[in-house]
Scaffold this motif. Structure first.
Motif, PDB file in Angstrom:
ATOM      1  N   TYR A  64       0.874  -1.183   0.000  1.00 10.67           N
ATOM      2  CA  TYR A  64       0.000   0.000   0.000  1.00 10.67           C
ATOM      3  C   TYR A  64       0.908   1.230   0.000  1.00 10.67           C
ATOM      4  CZ  TYR A  64      -3.970   3.007   1.266  1.00 10.67           C
ATOM      5  OH  TYR A  64      -4.948   3.977   1.275  1.00 10.67           O
ATOM      6  N   VAL A  65       0.886   1.999  -1.107  1.00  8.63           N
ATOM      7  CA  VAL A  65       1.718   3.186  -1.256  1.00  8.63           C
ATOM      8  C   VAL A  65       0.836   4.409  -1.103  1.00  8.63           C
ATOM      9  CG1 VAL A  65       3.305   4.463  -2.731  1.00  8.63           C
ATOM     10  CG2 VAL A  65       3.272   1.958  -2.807  1.00  8.63           C
TER      11      VAL A  65
ATOM     12  N   LEU B 102      -7.405  -3.903  11.585  1.00  9.65           N
ATOM     13  CA  LEU B 102      -6.657  -4.564  10.517  1.00  9.65           C
ATOM     14  C   LEU B 102      -5.157  -4.593  10.785  1.00  9.65           C
ATOM     15  CD1 LEU B 102      -8.454  -2.862   7.474  1.00  9.65           C
ATOM     16  CD2 LEU B 102      -9.023  -5.045   8.538  1.00  9.65           C
ATOM     17  N   SER B 103      -4.752  -4.308  12.007  1.00 12.67           N
ATOM     18  CA  SER B 103      -3.322  -4.203  12.302  1.00 12.67           C
ATOM     19  C   SER B 103      -2.572  -5.506  12.076  1.00 12.67           C
ATOM     20  CB  SER B 103      -3.116  -3.744  13.755  1.00 12.67           C
ATOM     21  OG  SER B 103      -3.707  -2.476  13.967  1.00 12.67           O
ATOM     22  N   ASP B 104      -3.257  -6.633  12.178  1.00 15.82           N
ATOM     23  CA  ASP B 104      -2.581  -7.919  12.026  1.00 15.82           C
ATOM     24  C   ASP B 104      -2.479  -8.363  10.578  1.00 15.82           C
ATOM     25  OD1 ASP B 104      -5.326  -8.170  11.823  1.00 15.82           O
ATOM     26  OD2 ASP B 104      -5.334 -10.232  12.563  1.00 15.82           O
ATOM     27  N   ALA B 105      -3.042  -7.610   9.637  1.00 17.75           N
ATOM     28  CA  ALA B 105      -2.995  -8.003   8.228  1.00 17.75           C
ATOM     29  C   ALA B 105      -1.577  -7.813   7.685  1.00 17.75           C
ATOM     30  CB  ALA B 105      -3.981  -7.178   7.409  1.00 17.75           C
ATOM     31  N   PRO B 106      -1.057  -8.756   6.896  1.00 12.71           N
ATOM     32  CA  PRO B 106       0.323  -8.659   6.379  1.00 12.71           C
ATOM     33  C   PRO B 106       0.438  -7.722   5.182  1.00 12.71           C
ATOM     34  CG  PRO B 106      -0.678 -10.700   5.639  1.00 12.71           C
ATOM     35  CD  PRO B 106      -1.698 -10.039   6.536  1.00 12.71           C
ATOM     36  N   VAL B 107       0.090  -6.452   5.388  1.00 15.61           N
ATOM     37  CA  VAL B 107       0.181  -5.436   4.330  1.00 15.61           C
ATOM     38  C   VAL B 107       1.428  -4.598   4.567  1.00 15.61           C
ATOM     39  CG1 VAL B 107      -0.940  -3.449   3.258  1.00 15.61           C
ATOM     40  CG2 VAL B 107      -2.324  -5.370   4.066  1.00 15.61           C
ATOM     41  N   GLN B 108       2.224  -4.388   3.522  1.00 13.57           N
ATOM     42  CA  GLN B 108       3.424  -3.562   3.621  1.00 13.57           C
ATOM     43  C   GLN B 108       3.089  -2.133   3.204  1.00 13.57           C
ATOM     44  OE1 GLN B 108       5.817  -6.425   1.145  1.00 13.57           O
ATOM     45  NE2 GLN B 108       7.302  -6.179   2.796  1.00 13.57           N
ATOM     46  N   LEU B 109       3.578  -1.157   3.956  1.00  8.04           N
ATOM     47  CA  LEU B 109       3.251   0.243   3.731  1.00  8.04           C
ATOM     48  C   LEU B 109       4.452   1.003   3.204  1.00  8.04           C
ATOM     49  CD1 LEU B 109       1.246   1.062   6.997  1.00  8.04           C
ATOM     50  CD2 LEU B 109       0.333   0.339   4.783  1.00  8.04           C
TER      51      LEU B 109
ATOM     52  N   SER C 141       2.967   7.010   6.801  1.00  9.39           N
ATOM     53  CA  SER C 141       2.713   5.614   7.169  1.00  9.39           C
ATOM     54  C   SER C 141       2.052   5.511   8.536  1.00  9.39           C
ATOM     55  CB  SER C 141       4.027   4.823   7.170  1.00  9.39           C
ATOM     56  OG  SER C 141       4.615   4.819   5.891  1.00  9.39           O
ATOM     57  N   ALA C 142       2.396   6.423   9.455  1.00  5.96           N
ATOM     58  CA  ALA C 142       1.790   6.391  10.785  1.00  5.96           C
ATOM     59  C   ALA C 142       0.284   6.640  10.714  1.00  5.96           C
ATOM     60  CB  ALA C 142       2.456   7.435  11.683  1.00  5.96           C
ATOM     61  N   GLN C 143      -0.150   7.522   9.805  1.00  7.17           N
ATOM     62  CA  GLN C 143      -1.582   7.780   9.666  1.00  7.17           C
ATOM     63  C   GLN C 143      -2.310   6.554   9.133  1.00  7.17           C
ATOM     64  OE1 GLN C 143      -0.677  11.540   7.350  1.00  7.17           O
ATOM     65  NE2 GLN C 143      -2.428  12.267   8.513  1.00  7.17           N
ATOM     66  N   VAL C 144      -1.698   5.869   8.179  1.00  6.22           N
ATOM     67  CA  VAL C 144      -2.310   4.647   7.638  1.00  6.22           C
ATOM     68  C   VAL C 144      -2.397   3.579   8.729  1.00  6.22           C
ATOM     69  CG1 VAL C 144      -2.152   2.869   5.867  1.00  6.22           C
ATOM     70  CG2 VAL C 144      -1.444   5.213   5.342  1.00  6.22           C
TER      71      VAL C 144
ATOM     72  N   VAL D 197      -0.577  -3.957  -5.738  1.00  5.57           N
ATOM     73  CA  VAL D 197      -0.068  -2.660  -5.303  1.00  5.57           C
ATOM     74  C   VAL D 197      -1.200  -1.658  -5.362  1.00  5.57           C
ATOM     75  CG1 VAL D 197       1.565  -0.790  -5.754  1.00  5.57           C
ATOM     76  CG2 VAL D 197       2.255  -3.161  -6.140  1.00  5.57           C
ATOM     77  N   ILE D 198      -1.373  -0.891  -4.288  1.00  5.48           N
ATOM     78  CA  ILE D 198      -2.393   0.159  -4.234  1.00  5.48           C
ATOM     79  C   ILE D 198      -1.674   1.502  -4.168  1.00  5.48           C
ATOM     80  CG2 ILE D 198      -4.282   1.135  -2.879  1.00  5.48           C
ATOM     81  CD1 ILE D 198      -4.955  -1.686  -1.976  1.00  5.48           C
ATOM     82  N   ILE D 199      -2.004   2.390  -5.109  1.00  5.48           N
ATOM     83  CA  ILE D 199      -1.394   3.715  -5.194  1.00  5.48           C
ATOM     84  C   ILE D 199      -2.449   4.743  -4.784  1.00  5.48           C
ATOM     85  CG2 ILE D 199      -0.242   5.402  -6.662  1.00  5.48           C
ATOM     86  CD1 ILE D 199       1.380   2.889  -6.356  1.00  5.48           C
ATOM     87  N   ASP D 200      -2.227   5.449  -3.696  1.00  3.35           N
ATOM     88  CA  ASP D 200      -3.189   6.419  -3.162  1.00  3.35           C
ATOM     89  C   ASP D 200      -2.493   7.782  -3.018  1.00  3.35           C
ATOM     90  OD1 ASP D 200      -5.313   7.665  -1.978  1.00  3.35           O
ATOM     91  OD2 ASP D 200      -5.254   6.520  -0.104  1.00  3.35           O
ATOM     92  N   SER D 201      -2.576   8.631  -4.010  1.00  2.00           N
ATOM     93  CA  SER D 201      -3.387   8.587  -5.196  1.00  2.00           C
ATOM     94  C   SER D 201      -2.529   8.895  -6.415  1.00  2.00           C
ATOM     95  CB  SER D 201      -4.507   9.614  -5.081  1.00  2.00           C
ATOM     96  OG  SER D 201      -3.945  10.926  -5.079  1.00  2.00           O
ATOM     97  N   ILE D 202      -3.093   8.718  -7.618  1.00  5.01           N
ATOM     98  CA  ILE D 202      -2.346   8.925  -8.846  1.00  5.01           C
ATOM     99  C   ILE D 202      -1.998  10.396  -9.035  1.00  5.01           C
ATOM    100  CG2 ILE D 202      -4.458   9.148 -10.215  1.00  5.01           C
ATOM    101  CD1 ILE D 202      -1.125   7.543 -11.313  1.00  5.01           C
ATOM    102  N   GLN D 203      -2.804  11.316  -8.472  1.00  3.59           N
ATOM    103  CA  GLN D 203      -2.529  12.753  -8.618  1.00  3.59           C
ATOM    104  C   GLN D 203      -1.308  13.204  -7.818  1.00  3.59           C
ATOM    105  OE1 GLN D 203      -5.695  11.689  -8.581  1.00  3.59           O
ATOM    106  NE2 GLN D 203      -6.472  12.534 -10.495  1.00  3.59           N
TER     107      GLN D 203
END
Length: 454
Positions: free
Chosen positions: A121-122, A140-147, A128-131, A168-174
């Motif tokens: 998750y980009v 969702l803290s235990d989910a194996p998602v890399q930030l 990253s602290a806000q996410v 890969v999630i890009i937030d946001s393209i702008q």
């Protein structure tokens, strides 16, 4: 060969042959910038004598394995995607600020990661602290998602190539910035270049990429429309701030049906799925009153029942108001014109207000008859029976045209306790499985039979 230079507007994307201080298309000042191409074209108009390699050709009978899909476990999201996330696909998700795009995608990232997909998750808008705080609030803290919190496109692509994730999630393209384009992040050139690089990388490396896109005040995804053509799927996340309902709508999908919807409810713990949207949209419906009509519609492959509310009141102004929420204002004007010209029911000197309850937006013409019934009910101060649904398309001659999937509309209505329906004559609507069906052939007969007016 002379260099060809073009300019485009950062606000609306209009292309100009030369620079000027004001955009002729949208009227914005100081928004025109020079476009820098993604790649340099050939120096000559012809390819010359050098030959390329032959492209392999196949015919329409060639059998290929269907694209591999991964189910997230979120039934509403999987429905909109056409049956799960397709490998090496590019998706674009747009929505109003604060509607819940980041919440939805963080929940989706956690769901896919728990299914075994390596997910990154980009965030280009938040640290990253806000996410992490949002993930903790959503459980969702235990989910194996890399930030990652980064906006440099070259660094992001290098990281993705090294990590080899599946999603890969890009937030946001702008917020993405490419050092090969000499303009500010969010400009037309930057958005186009970043979207091109990311979608090309997705196809080349077999990575699924989800892009978040900002929307303009008109509700369209900001930036050049070519971005929507690049990606495989375009999703809009819709909803009203005053309602807890959120609708994820597919407007383009190369791997599934378009116009499919998924319904979510915004709660304190994030977005929860709504498996029976009709019951939710009608849950706040009280005692039927004048101007209230239940419409049985179709969204994608799903039948949905919603309440249409109309109010007709004397206007204190010389120009009566026509206010619409959740429907097409031009189509309301057409229905009013047909009622006055063909049925002799004037709305001159009357303010007309039409609302689709629950924050739903309706676009199909099958709502014409339900809107006309709501307007007549409000004008005549006569309520329709509480157990009646209405659907049908109205032509300019006041004839009622049959609509598709009538059987599914009636089954959904019967499942929710409705025992009668008003629908156009003709069409393949069957017997209604025991429902009391009132078939009308034109709007004039509908006005006389149902309301006794004319």
């Amino acid at each position: 060969m002379a260099k060809t230079t073009s300019f485009s507007c950062n606000a609306c994307g209009a292309v100009h042959s030369k620079w000027s201080g004001r955009c002729d298309a949208c009227g914005e000042w100081n928004s025109i910038v020079e476009d820098a191409g993604i790649s340099t074209g050939p120096a000559k108009a012809s390819l010359g004598n050098a030959k390329g390699k032959r492209v392999p050709l196949t015919n329409l009978t060639t059998e290929e394995a269907p694209p591999q899909r991964t189910m997230s476990g979120l039934a509403e999201l999987d429905r909109v995607l056409g049956g799960g996330l397709v490998e090496a696909s590019a998706l674009l998700v747009g929505g109003d600020p604060g509607i819940g795009k980041s919440t939805l995608l963080l929940q989706a990232a956690a769901a896919f990661a728990r299914k075994g997909l390596k997910t990154i998750y980009v965030s280009g808008e938040e640290a990253s602290a806000q996410v992490r705080l949002r993930a903790e609030r959503l459980g969702l803290s235990d989910a194996p998602v890399q930030l990652a919190a980064e906006t440099n496109l070259r660094d992001i692509l290098t990281t993705i190539e090294a990590e080899r994730p599946r999603l890969v999630i890009i937030d946001s393209i702008q917020t993405m910035w490419s050092d090969s384009v000499g303009s500010a992040p969010g400009s037309v050139s930057q958005v186009r270049a970043a979207a091109h690089e990311l979608t090309s990388f997705a196809k080349r490396a077999g990575v699924s990429i989800i892009l978040v896109g900002h929307v303009t005040k008109d509700g369209q995804i900001a930036g050049p429309r070519v971005v929507e053509h690049m990606v495989d799927t375009v999703l809009y996340f819709e909803g009203e701030r005053g309602h807890q309902f959120r609708i994820l709508r597919a407007v383009k999908n190369r791997f599934g049906p378009a116009d499919e919807i998924g319904v979510f409810e915004m709660t304190g713990g994030g977005l929860s799925e709504v498996l029976n949207p009709s019951a939710l949209f009608l849950s706040e419906r009280g005692t039927p009153s004048a101007g209230s009509v239940v419409f049985s519609g179709i969204e994608g492959t799903r039948p949905v029942l919603v309440e249409l509310q109309a109010l007709v009141a004397p206007s204190p102004h010389s120009q009566p108001r026509r206010a619409v929420v959740g429907w097409d204002g031009a189509r309301l004007a057409m229905i009013l014109a047909v009622l006055e010209a063909r049925c002799g029911i004037p709305f001159t000197g009357l303010d007309v207000y039409l609302n689709v309850a629950g924050g739903m937006k309706i676009s199909e013409p099958a709502a014409d008859l339900a809107v006309a019934a709501a307007l007549l009910s409000a004008r005549e101060d006569t309520a329709l029976p509480a157990d009646t649904v209405v659907f049908g398309e109205i032509s300019l001659s006041a004839a009622l045209r049959p609509v598709g999937q009538s059987e599914n509309r009636l089954k959904e209505a019967q499942k929710l306790g409705f025992s009668s329906a008003i629908l156009p004559a003709g069409g393949k609507s069957g017997s209604g499985n025991g429902m009391n069906l009132t078939r009308v052939s034109d709007l004039t007969g509908f006005v006389g039979d149902i309301f006794g007016a004319g």
